[in-house]
Design a protein around this motif. Sequence first.
Motif, PDB file in Angstrom:
ATOM      1  N   PHE A 103       0.737  -1.241   0.195  1.00 17.91           N
ATOM      2  CA  PHE A 103       0.030   0.149   0.046  1.00 17.91           C
ATOM      3  C   PHE A 103       1.179   1.249  -0.026  1.00 17.91           C
ATOM      4  O   PHE A 103       2.058   1.102   0.163  1.00 17.91           O
ATOM      5  N   VAL A 104       0.116   2.319  -0.284  1.00 18.85           N
ATOM      6  CA  VAL A 104       0.879   3.630  -0.438  1.00 18.85           C
ATOM      7  C   VAL A 104       0.200   4.695   0.415  1.00 18.85           C
ATOM      8  O   VAL A 104      -1.067   4.630   0.145  1.00 18.85           O
ATOM      9  N   VAL A 105       0.647   5.615   1.229  1.00 19.63           N
ATOM     10  CA  VAL A 105      -0.065   6.619   1.888  1.00 19.63           C
ATOM     11  C   VAL A 105       0.641   7.947   1.575  1.00 19.63           C
ATOM     12  O   VAL A 105       1.725   8.046   1.691  1.00 19.63           O
ATOM     13  N   PRO A 106      -0.099   8.662   0.991  1.00 19.93           N
ATOM     14  CA  PRO A 106      -0.046  10.370   0.744  1.00 19.93           C
ATOM     15  C   PRO A 106       0.185  10.988   1.965  1.00 19.93           C
ATOM     16  O   PRO A 106      -0.707  10.751   2.972  1.00 19.93           O
ATOM     17  N   TYR A 107       0.775  12.248   2.096  1.00 14.30           N
ATOM     18  CA  TYR A 107       0.589  13.122   3.050  1.00 14.30           C
ATOM     19  C   TYR A 107      -0.748  13.843   2.819  1.00 14.30           C
ATOM     20  O   TYR A 107      -1.392  13.817   1.677  1.00 14.30           O
ATOM     21  N   ALA A 108      -1.704  14.319   3.730  1.00 12.65           N
ATOM     22  CA  ALA A 108      -2.918  15.157   3.560  1.00 12.65           C
ATOM     23  C   ALA A 108      -2.845  16.582   4.142  1.00 12.65           C
ATOM     24  O   ALA A 108      -1.923  16.637   4.978  1.00 12.65           O
ATOM     25  N   GLN A 109      -3.433  17.232   3.671  1.00 12.55           N
ATOM     26  CA  GLN A 109      -3.579  18.469   3.825  1.00 12.55           C
ATOM     27  C   GLN A 109      -5.049  18.962   4.650  1.00 12.55           C
ATOM     28  O   GLN A 109      -5.616  18.883   3.776  1.00 12.55           O
ATOM     29  N   GLN A 110      -5.077  19.436   5.598  1.00 16.40           N
ATOM     30  CA  GLN A 110      -6.413  19.847   6.082  1.00 16.40           C
ATOM     31  C   GLN A 110      -6.745  21.231   5.354  1.00 16.40           C
ATOM     32  O   GLN A 110      -5.828  22.127   5.253  1.00 16.40           O
ATOM     33  N   PHE A 111      -8.021  21.462   5.296  1.00 20.96           N
ATOM     34  CA  PHE A 111      -8.558  22.801   4.920  1.00 20.96           C
ATOM     35  C   PHE A 111      -9.877  23.183   5.619  1.00 20.96           C
ATOM     36  O   PHE A 111     -10.499  22.124   6.024  1.00 20.96           O
ATOM     37  N   GLY A 112     -10.196  24.292   5.906  1.00 20.32           N
ATOM     38  CA  GLY A 112     -11.560  24.548   6.621  1.00 20.32           C
ATOM     39  C   GLY A 112     -10.975  25.388   7.849  1.00 20.32           C
ATOM     40  O   GLY A 112     -10.440  26.431   7.801  1.00 20.32           O
ATOM     41  N   GLU A 113     -11.310  24.772   8.998  1.00 19.95           N
ATOM     42  CA  GLU A 113     -10.979  25.262  10.018  1.00 19.95           C
ATOM     43  C   GLU A 113      -9.503  25.008  10.614  1.00 19.95           C
ATOM     44  O   GLU A 113      -9.180  25.959  11.704  1.00 19.95           O
ATOM     45  N   ALA A 114      -8.966  24.194   9.908  1.00 21.09           N
ATOM     46  CA  ALA A 114      -7.509  24.002  10.380  1.00 21.09           C
ATOM     47  C   ALA A 114      -6.766  23.811   9.095  1.00 21.09           C
ATOM     48  O   ALA A 114      -7.245  23.529   8.087  1.00 21.09           O
ATOM     49  N   GLU A 115      -5.478  24.026   8.895  1.00 20.04           N
ATOM     50  CA  GLU A 115      -4.632  23.695   7.805  1.00 20.04           C
ATOM     51  C   GLU A 115      -3.267  22.999   8.299  1.00 20.04           C
ATOM     52  O   GLU A 115      -2.260  23.242   7.570  1.00 20.04           O
ATOM     53  N   HIS A 116      -3.377  22.075   9.152  1.00 19.91           N
ATOM     54  CA  HIS A 116      -2.228  21.250   9.360  1.00 19.91           C
ATOM     55  C   HIS A 116      -1.982  20.282   8.197  1.00 19.91           C
ATOM     56  O   HIS A 116      -2.838  19.741   7.649  1.00 19.91           O
ATOM     57  N   VAL A 117      -0.784  19.818   8.135  1.00 18.19           N
ATOM     58  CA  VAL A 117      -0.362  18.783   7.345  1.00 18.19           C
ATOM     59  C   VAL A 117      -0.648  17.255   7.963  1.00 18.19           C
ATOM     60  O   VAL A 117      -0.023  17.324   9.231  1.00 18.19           O
ATOM     61  N   GLN A 118      -1.203  16.327   7.738  1.00 12.51           N
ATOM     62  CA  GLN A 118      -1.322  15.061   8.154  1.00 12.51           C
ATOM     63  C   GLN A 118      -0.246  14.036   7.666  1.00 12.51           C
ATOM     64  O   GLN A 118      -0.162  13.774   6.469  1.00 12.51           O
ATOM     65  N   ALA A 119       0.932  14.065   8.573  1.00 14.13           N
ATOM     66  CA  ALA A 119       1.872  12.986   7.893  1.00 14.13           C
ATOM     67  C   ALA A 119       1.677  11.562   8.537  1.00 14.13           C
ATOM     68  O   ALA A 119       0.868  11.224   9.122  1.00 14.13           O
ATOM     69  N   SER A 120       2.453  10.819   7.760  1.00 12.95           N
ATOM     70  CA  SER A 120       2.686   9.195   8.122  1.00 12.95           C
ATOM     71  C   SER A 120       3.953   8.771   8.257  1.00 12.95           C
ATOM     72  O   SER A 120       4.980   9.462   7.727  1.00 12.95           O
ATOM     73  N   LEU A 121       4.136   7.895   9.200  1.00 15.53           N
ATOM     74  CA  LEU A 121       5.548   7.512   9.466  1.00 15.53           C
ATOM     75  C   LEU A 121       6.034   6.490   8.279  1.00 15.53           C
ATOM     76  O   LEU A 121       5.077   5.584   7.855  1.00 15.53           O
ATOM     77  N   PRO A 122       6.985   6.482   7.596  1.00 14.64           N
ATOM     78  CA  PRO A 122       7.533   5.786   6.598  1.00 14.64           C
ATOM     79  C   PRO A 122       8.274   4.381   7.194  1.00 14.64           C
ATOM     80  O   PRO A 122       8.390   3.501   6.312  1.00 14.64           O
ATOM     81  N   ASP A 123       8.281   4.308   8.424  1.00 11.91           N
ATOM     82  CA  ASP A 123       9.355   3.023   8.856  1.00 11.91           C
ATOM     83  C   ASP A 123       8.366   2.712  10.151  1.00 11.91           C
ATOM     84  O   ASP A 123       9.216   2.199  11.290  1.00 11.91           O
ATOM     85  N   ALA A 124       7.008   2.496  10.213  1.00 14.27           N
ATOM     86  CA  ALA A 124       6.368   2.182  11.169  1.00 14.27           C
ATOM     87  C   ALA A 124       6.305   0.901  11.512  1.00 14.27           C
ATOM     88  O   ALA A 124       6.660  -0.059  10.827  1.00 14.27           O
TER      89      ALA A 124
END
Length: 252
Positions: free
Chosen positions: A114-135
């Motif tokens: 599987f592949v997981v991309p980073y995500a970008q919040q929009f609306g009330e918050a603007e944080h980037v949702q990251a994921s660990l590459p070595d979990a």
Amino acid sequence: MKIGIIIPARNALPYLKEMLNSVQAQTRPAHAYIAEDRSTDDTHEWLRDHPDLYAGMRRNRRRLGWAGSLNAAAALALADGCDALFTASADDRLHPECIARCAAVLGADGGRDFVVPYAQQFGEAEHVQASLPDAGLDDLVRWPPLIDKALIRREVWEQVGGYSAKATPPGTFGTAEDWDWWIRVWKAGFTRYSVVETPLYFVRVHPGQLSDARAEHHAATVDLLAKLHPDLPWTAESRQWPPQHRTTRRQG
């Protein structure tokens, strides 16, 4: 590779067109499959009147919640011959290159589970949702080290068995079923994955969402997961909110 974007939808009428338009705008072809979860805002009627925006749609006979609806959408995609599934939400949207970038990584270097991309919040918050590459499993007892949006090979979804309704705490229709999903993915041995460190998925944060009483739901979820996976080293730290983790996660 035929790719299906699986979308649970409940009372999503104000946002669903934006998500489906973003699917059609992908630079690599992908197909939307929607499970409509007994909406009360005419979402089902709108979908019924716009069949050109999706490849498959079904209305649940009863309300199934997040996990059940995601599985229902996945069943549509798998029955239509999709080789990989991308999990999505009806009120979000995709970057035009989301599927192309994820699919390229999925097939690179002998292939990924599987592949997981980073995500970008929009609306009330603007944080980037990251994921660990070595979990690893040790990370999974603190907080999901990966976001819940990913491109997943068909065989992974089928062998793990999709999302589990058993991971939904009583009194809710969905909180952190992706947490249980990732635990079961690791236990099944599907740990060959990659993270695309570019925000390719956009997460809508609704007004008041981040101020929700999430701590109570979080603790209930951890207690439930500890019962479902007693072999993992759960601790009091696992129940703490907000969780201490290197990823930035949506809190509602």
